[in-house]
Scaffold this active site. Structure first.
Site, short mmCIF file in Angstrom:
data_model
loop_
_atom_site.label_atom_id
_atom_site.label_comp_id
_atom_site.label_asym_id
_atom_site.label_seq_id
_atom_site.Cartn_x
_atom_site.Cartn_y
_atom_site.Cartn_z
N ALA A 12 0.83 -1.20 0.00
CA ALA A 12 0.00 0.00 0.00
C ALA A 12 0.87 1.25 0.00
CB ALA A 12 -0.91 0.02 1.23
N GLY A 40 3.33 -5.00 5.22
CA GLY A 40 4.23 -5.57 6.20
C GLY A 40 5.64 -5.82 5.71
N ILE A 42 7.25 -4.71 3.05
CA ILE A 42 7.94 -3.49 2.65
C ILE A 42 8.43 -2.74 3.89
CG2 ILE A 42 7.59 -1.19 1.65
CD1 ILE A 42 5.93 -2.53 -0.53
N ARG A 90 -3.39 -0.53 -3.51
CA ARG A 90 -4.26 0.19 -2.58
C ARG A 90 -3.55 1.37 -1.91
NH1 ARG A 90 -4.30 -3.08 3.17
NH2 ARG A 90 -2.14 -3.76 3.09
N GLU A 91 -4.36 2.24 -1.32
CA GLU A 91 -3.89 3.27 -0.40
C GLU A 91 -4.54 3.03 0.95
OE1 GLU A 91 -3.03 7.48 -2.27
OE2 GLU A 91 -4.98 6.77 -2.94
N ASP A 256 6.36 -4.32 12.74
CA ASP A 256 7.25 -4.38 11.58
C ASP A 256 8.67 -3.95 11.96
OD1 ASP A 256 5.11 -5.16 9.97
OD2 ASP A 256 4.63 -3.10 9.41
N ALA A 293 6.04 5.98 9.92
CA ALA A 293 7.44 6.38 9.78
C ALA A 293 8.40 5.28 10.23
CB ALA A 293 7.70 7.66 10.58
#
Length: 312
Positions: A12, A40, A42, A90-91, A256, A293
């Site tokens: 996303a 996840g 990424i 997606r966003e 993550d 972030a």
């Protein structure tokens, strides 16, 4: 090829902002604006890269949003391995309410993948040469993708002699565990669904993890438990970490960040205790940042000194 490849079946573009207060009907004007690459695997790759690890991210892209996602991943310095889908990537969007400090997370369903599209991801992984030592699957599955998709990816990794590490939930997690994985990183909610019970405290959660490992389908479990801290359970030992004393700004990306730091240190052949301590510090560091972030290496280094482990 990199030592580590992450796989994100449903990536996303994460859009985040802050508003004074969330109310119905009125125009809610954001006071900040940020776009991050998300999903996840990424996110895990972003953290590994920040911490100096060697990683590539494998994920599908579709439409203009997919083009933007690839650009955002490139900006993070992460190598990409992509394939194309007919429907747009997606966003997701994240809103921090300044009046209360509460975060709101809006997760959109994303594209539906056809069988040739999701098969392309399997083929892309299987065709890597040289093959990575670690394969990390993370995140939800898109519509149209079978629940055993991560189990199939794990089988590809196992056939090539790589370790397969997984962070997902529900039927996708259960199917992968049934087929066998080297490491899983569930939250309490995900672990509860996996074991079908409601452990009452950290000791009970530890026992549930031990049982899974004794059944021979999971090599190691890193269980993040929020206010209860974290556990790392192997066939031989259990490491416990208490939560750090801090005022969290945001919980998005903590898992993550934890997993990215853990994998980075395992790939660097660091001792298990050191890898776990680093992961706990990275998960805590993500709590200090807004949106997606993720952790900042300076915060990780600062918090690392406060992480204390107990061994069972």
């Amino acid at each position: 090829m990199s030592d580590i490849v992450t796989i994100t079946p449903n990536p996303a573009v994460d859009v985040s902002t802050t508003v004074e207060r969330i109310v119905p009907v009125a125009k809610l004007r954001g006071t900040t604006q940020r776009r991050d690459p998300g999903g996840g695997g990424i996110n895990v790759a972003r953290v590994i890269t920040r911490l100096g690890g060697d990683v590539a991210a494998l994920y599908p892209v579709g439409g203009p949003t997919g083009v933007l996602l690839r650009q955002l991943v490139d900006t993070e310095g992460v190598s990409s391995l992509t394939w194309t889908t007919a429907e747009d990537t997606r966003e997701d969007f994240f809103v921090q309410e300044r009046a209360t400090g509460q975060p709101y997370r809006f997760i959109l369903p994303g594209p539906a993948l056809t069988e040739p599209e999701w098969q392309a991801g399997l083929a892309l992984l299987g065709g890597l040469d040289p093959f990575p030592r670690f394969v990390v699957g993370s995140g939800s599955l898109p519509r149209g993708v079978p629940a055993d998709y991560y189990a199939r990816l794990a089988a590809v990794a196992r056939a090539r002699g790589a370790q397969f590490i997984l962070d997902t939930s529900g039927p996708a997690l259960a199917a992968a565990v049934a087929g066998g994985v080297d490491l899983i990183k569930p939250s309490l909610h995900e672990m509860r669904d996996l074991v079908g019970g409601e452990p009452s405290d950290a000791t009970a959660w530890e026992q549930a993890a031990r049982i899974l490992i004794m059944n021979g389908k999971v090599g190691m479990i890193a269980l993040t438990m929020g206010h209860l801290g974290a556990l790392l359970v192997t066939p031989e030992r259990v490491l416990r970490a208490q939560p750090l004393t801090m005022v969290p700004v945001n919980a998005v990306g903590a898992g993550d960040s934890f997993l990215g730091a853990l994998v980075a240190k395992l790939a660097a052949s660091e001792p298990l205790e050191d890898a776990f301590r680093f992961a706990v510090a990275a998960g805590a560091a993500a709590l200090l940042r807004t949106g997606t972030a993720l952790c900042d290496p300076a915060d990780v280094s600062r918090l690392l000194a406060d992480v204390r482990l107990e061994t069972a």
